[in-house]
Design a protein around this motif. Structure first.
Motif, PDB file in Angstrom:
ATOM      1  N   LEU A 200      22.677  87.642  19.891  1.00 33.36           N
ATOM      2  CA  LEU A 200      23.935  87.071  19.611  1.00 33.36           C
ATOM      3  C   LEU A 200      24.590  87.085  18.042  1.00 33.36           C
ATOM      4  CD1 LEU A 200      26.098  85.626  21.505  1.00 33.36           C
ATOM      5  CD2 LEU A 200      25.049  83.703  20.998  1.00 33.36           C
ATOM      6  N   GLU A 206      31.583  80.162  13.060  1.00 34.52           N
ATOM      7  CA  GLU A 206      32.180  81.162  14.047  1.00 34.52           C
ATOM      8  C   GLU A 206      32.914  80.394  15.244  1.00 34.52           C
ATOM      9  OE1 GLU A 206      30.814  84.983  16.523  1.00 34.52           O
ATOM     10  OE2 GLU A 206      29.579  83.713  15.656  1.00 34.52           O
ATOM     11  N   LEU A 210      36.756  81.419  16.272  1.00 34.25           N
ATOM     12  CA  LEU A 210      36.871  81.725  17.747  1.00 34.25           C
ATOM     13  C   LEU A 210      37.940  80.705  18.630  1.00 34.25           C
ATOM     14  CD1 LEU A 210      33.478  83.046  18.806  1.00 34.25           C
ATOM     15  CD2 LEU A 210      35.677  84.547  18.083  1.00 34.25           C
ATOM     16  N   ARG A 298      37.631  88.765  25.524  1.00 31.83           N
ATOM     17  CA  ARG A 298      36.297  89.024  24.512  1.00 31.83           C
ATOM     18  C   ARG A 298      35.997  87.903  23.674  1.00 31.83           C
ATOM     19  NH1 ARG A 298      38.780  94.046  23.789  1.00 31.83           N
ATOM     20  NH2 ARG A 298      39.537  93.180  21.571  1.00 31.83           N
ATOM     21  N   GLU A 301      34.665  85.114  25.976  1.00 28.55           N
ATOM     22  CA  GLU A 301      33.132  85.358  26.316  1.00 28.55           C
ATOM     23  C   GLU A 301      32.378  85.130  25.230  1.00 28.55           C
ATOM     24  OE1 GLU A 301      32.954  89.485  27.358  1.00 28.55           O
ATOM     25  OE2 GLU A 301      33.983  89.222  29.425  1.00 28.55           O
ATOM     26  N   ARG A 302      32.856  85.669  24.032  1.00 27.63           N
ATOM     27  CA  ARG A 302      32.072  85.244  22.865  1.00 27.63           C
ATOM     28  C   ARG A 302      31.429  83.886  22.679  1.00 27.63           C
ATOM     29  NH1 ARG A 302      28.130  87.167  19.272  1.00 27.63           N
ATOM     30  NH2 ARG A 302      28.452  86.230  17.417  1.00 27.63           N
TER      31      ARG A 302
END
Length: 549
Positions: A200, A206, A210, A298, A301-302
């Motif tokens: 990961l 982060e 996000l 994306r 999902e992250r």
């Protein structure tokens, strides 16, 4: 050196002040006169454990004061400094016992605990007698006595340091082995967790980035259509076109309106400028909300992957990167643990070898000193009429410790061929007294500053043997202060300073007193010890002969 003793209202003593001198001080008196009371009082002010009831009957409290001279190198100075007391050349101890049992002590007029008093008293006074079970007869102290006789302080320090180093190496190895066992128990978890985290590759902060991007894209999808319609309404096909037409029409008409259209034309120009700014800002907002729908998928999902792994490890998403470093470090420790353990075992083996060398050197010194002590004891026992007795310092191996790997015990055999055994169990009363005296002569360092007290150590001997005991005591007192409580006229005659303990009955009150004796009084006292209550001229003549040496 003990210089004086002041006793008030203790047992049978109402008030007594004594001044002692260097050399051999003897105290004599009939049985029951109170010699033991004098020693009990001294023991009380020194903090020794003794009789529970010490206060004289009818008194509110008893009090004992003792004062000592401390030489510059006296070991008592170190005890005082460690306890925070000012060190002076004269040391004054005072202790009070109330009738209800409360005890209070002072050192140089400052309150002192019983523990400090006892530690200090161990450097001031040493008591020996037939029941000397806390001194020379205690096998637990024989190794220490032998080391003091041998001067093994440096070797003992080396052994102690080597023992501590070995113990620390053993503790370090044990901790490392335990940690490695724990890592091995969770090896599967570590490898799986590190694999997940490495796949990961989380980064600090982060999650917040996000989450903000996700909210921005979700909001953009909802409002972009309205912003687009607003942009159309502001553009040439919307408000801008009619306003531009109006501006052209007014510009054509203005020359014929005699200035009436100047203000409307200026206002319209300002409106067109503001409209252009609104159109540009709306266009920029629309461009900012432009995104690839796949990007939202994306990002989500992250974000979900980060938060799911954080929940799994019970940490915040921002802590995943640090967790990965921690688990990776533990995995590296596991992979290098066997090599580390091997190094620690080698270090322990080196520490073991260093300790063994130091302990062996100390053991050699002890065995050499044991031979010298045994020889010294043979020389001391002969004048005490025990030339056939055998004294042996037995050294046997024992499990290593901070003071080495030797067990030391003083043993005796009273005659050649007789079985040897512990000093306190083999010798009879009189023999034991002489063994103790000889041992003390061999072991005593005259520079320690100790006042040595012998309580009836000559009991059970008489005649030439008693004379030999007295002469050894006098020899021992040549470089020290010795106090002897004795019933032996031979010993008393050799004293340099002589006191008689007396019991008096006045009315219904019994008291003890201690009287310093001059030359004439000494003759009578030694004569009494020779002949009993009736002192004859023959006894006085014999006493003068003894006193003359």
């Amino acid at each position: 050196m003990l210089r004086g003793l002041d006793i008030r209202d203790m047992l049978l003593i109402d008030r007594l002040e004594l001044e002692f001198q260097p050399g051999l001080n003897v105290l004599t008196g009939e049985t029951g006169a109170g010699k033991s009371i004098l020693l009990d009082s001294l023991g009380f002010v020194l903090g020794w454990r003794g009789r529970a009831e010490l206060v004289r009957s009818g008194a509110e409290r008893g009090e004992v004061t003792a004062w000592f001279d401390l030489a510059a190198d006296h070991p008592g100075r170190a005890v005082l400094e460690e306890a925070g007391f000012e060190v002076e050349d004269e040391l004054v101890l005072r202790r009070v016992n109330t009738a209800d049992g409360r005890k209070t002590a002072w050192i140089n007029d400052r309150r002192a605990s019983g523990d400090v008093l006892r530690r200090l008293s161990g450097t001031l006074v040493e008591l020996h007698g037939q029941h000397d079970d806390r001194g020379l007869l205690d096998p637990k102290g024989h190794r220490m006595l032998l080391d003091a006789f041998a001067g093994n302080a440096d070797l003992l320090a080396e052994v102690g340091q080597a023992w501590r180093a070995r113990a620390e190496a053993a503790r370090t190895l044990a901790r490392a082995e335990k940690a490695l066992d724990e890592l091995r128990a969770e090896e599967d978890f570590l490898r799986h967790a590190v694999g997940e985290l490495d796949a990961l590759e989380p980064e600090p902060g982060e999650d917040a980035v996000l989450d903000a991007r996700r909210r921005q894209m979700q909001a953009g999808a909802r409002i972009r259509e309205d912003i687009s319609r607003a942009l159309d309404a502001l553009g040439s096909s919307g408000a801008e076109g009619p306003m531009l037409d109006a501006s052209r029409w007014l510009d054509v008409a203005a020359p014929h309106a005699e200035g009436r259209l100047d203000a409307p034309i200026e206002a319209l120009a300002r409106a067109l400028h503001a409209l252009a700014e609104a159109e540009q800002g709306t266009a920029r907002a629309l461009d900012a909300l432009e995104f690839d729908p796949n990007e939202l998928e994306r990002v989500e999902e992250r974000l979900f992957a980060l938060r799911g792994l954080a929940r799994k490890h019970e940490v915040r998403p921002d802590e995943l990167a640090d967790l990965a470093d921690t688990l990776r470090t533990r995995l590296q420790a596991l992979e290098g643990g066997a090599e580390d353990i091997a190094g620690l075992r080698a270090a322990l083996a080196q520490a073991d070898a260093a300790y063994a060398r130091a302990a062996d050197a100390l053991g050699v010194a002890r065995r050499d000193a044991a031979g010298k002590l045994d020889a010294a004891m043979r020389a001391e026992l002969a004048p005490l009429k025990m030339e056939r007795a055998i004294f042996e310092t037995k050294i046997t191996p024992q499990e290593g410790g901070p003071t080495g790997a030797d067990s030391v015990e003083f043993t005796v055999a009273t005659n050649p061929g007789a079985p040897s055994g512990p000093l306190g169990k083999i010798a009879s009363g009189g023999e034991l007294s002489r063994f103790l005296l000889a041992l003390k002569v061999c072991l005593t360092d005259a520079e320690t500053g100790l006042t040595l007290i012998f309580d009836e150590i000559d009991r059970g001997v008489g005649g030439a043997t008693a004379d030999a005991v007295g002469r050894r005591l006098a020899s021992l007192a040549a470089g020290a202060q010795v106090l002897v409580v004795t019933h032996s006229p031979q010993v008393a005659a050799l004293g340099q300073h002589h006191w008689r303990v007396e019991k008096r009955v006045i009315g219904e009150m019994t008291t003890s007193n201690v009287v310093p004796l001059d030359t004439t009084a000494r003759v009578d006292e030694v004569a009494r010890m020779l002949s009993g209550d009736k002192i004859t001229d023959e006894a006085r003549a014999a006493a003068r002969t003894l006193l003359a040496g």
